[in-house]
Scaffold this active site. Structure first.
Site, PDB file in Angstrom:
ATOM      1  N   ASP A 128      19.677   5.666  46.241  1.00 17.96           N
ATOM      2  CA  ASP A 128      18.599   5.607  45.070  1.00 17.96           C
ATOM      3  C   ASP A 128      18.381   6.795  44.433  1.00 17.96           C
ATOM      4  O   ASP A 128      18.339   7.821  45.018  1.00 17.96           O
ATOM      5  CB  ASP A 128      17.296   5.113  45.984  1.00 17.96           C
ATOM      6  CG  ASP A 128      17.259   3.706  46.210  1.00 17.96           C
ATOM      7  OD1 ASP A 128      17.629   2.992  45.457  1.00 17.96           O
ATOM      8  OD2 ASP A 128      16.525   3.577  47.124  1.00 17.96           O
TER       9      ASP A 128
ATOM     10  N   ASP B 200      15.203  -5.819  46.512  1.00 14.43           N
ATOM     11  CA  ASP B 200      14.968  -4.484  46.826  1.00 14.43           C
ATOM     12  C   ASP B 200      13.617  -3.942  46.746  1.00 14.43           C
ATOM     13  O   ASP B 200      13.117  -4.310  45.572  1.00 14.43           O
ATOM     14  CB  ASP B 200      15.846  -3.715  45.941  1.00 14.43           C
ATOM     15  CG  ASP B 200      15.710  -2.239  46.440  1.00 14.43           C
ATOM     16  OD1 ASP B 200      15.248  -1.774  47.434  1.00 14.43           O
ATOM     17  OD2 ASP B 200      16.302  -1.302  45.796  1.00 14.43           O
TER      18      ASP B 200
END
Ligand code: DX5
Length: 216
Positions: free
Chosen positions: A34, A165
């Site tokens: 990320d 997610d």
């Protein structure tokens, strides 16, 4: 489609990044990293400087940044680049950047963004990520309402890789999978556990078990 668990790494230092990669490499096919710039989302992670010479693995970069093409062009290799539909007006610049580095293109969509905004771009992408929390931080609650996006995408694109997610855990994973998501990204449900390998196996097992006995 078989469920596949993708560990998501959200860290601020290279030391933490390498440690987490080491914890899951070899256990999974792909690892999500990320990246947040503090502009597109109210949090900042490790930046480009910390991403050089990573251990050999397939990575999925989740670009929660403004102007994602400027970041992508610095990462060579056959990685997946997930670009937020909220950060683009056309796909031209990101497509060119992904091509230049030999990567693959995917698209991500935030909870508040209507699916209609994404649909025209889907045929150009290899994967779609439906966010089930507002991006920025780990450990938030899974937003069940996002499953309508997953169902619609699965109906329209039966062979597409669809990922969820945010808030994916032993309870929500079966809901996500039965609504049509085959890729299941999780951070805390993996890295906050003592037995990382067991946590990954359990998520997959729970996805396959279905959710008929659970309510929400
Ligand atoms: C959200 C990130 C997610 C997040 C998931 O901002 O894109 O990958 O880290 O964390 P968990 O699985 O803990 O909700």
């Amino acid at each position: 489609m078989e469920p596949e668990v993708i560990p998501a790494i959200l860290v601020k230092s290279r030391e933490d990044l390498l440690r987490r990669i080491g914890q899951v490499r070899g256990l999974v096919r792909e690892i999500q990293i990320d990246i947040m710039d503090g502009i597109f989302v109210p949090n900042k992670t490790i930046g480009i400087d910390g991403l050089h010479d990573l251990p050999e693995a397939l990575y999925e970069f989740h670009w929660m940044v403004k102007d994602p093409e400027r970041w992508i062009e610095k990462i060579r290799g056959p990685n997946m680049h997930l670009v937020h539909v909220e950060t683009i007006t056309t796909l031209d610049a990101v497509e060119a950047a992904v091509k230049k580095v030999g990567g693959r293109l995917g698209l991500a969509i935030n909870p508040e963004t209507p699916l209609e905004k994404l649909l025209p771009f889907v045929p150009k992408a290899e994967r779609v990520l439906v966010m089930t929390v507002r991006p920025g931080f780990s450990g938030q609650k899974y937003i069940y309402e996002m499953e309508h996006k997953v169902r619609k995408l699965r109906e329209l694109f039966p062979a597409l890789d669809i990922e969820v997610d945010g808030g994916v855990n032993n309870e929500t994973v079966s809901h996500a999978y039965s609504s049509g998501a085959n890729l299941l990204a999780a951070a805390s449900a993996i890295f906050a556990q003592e037995d990382i390998k067991g946590a990954i196996a359990r998520l997959k097992e729970r996805a396959l078990k279905g959710c008929s006995h659970e309510t929400h």
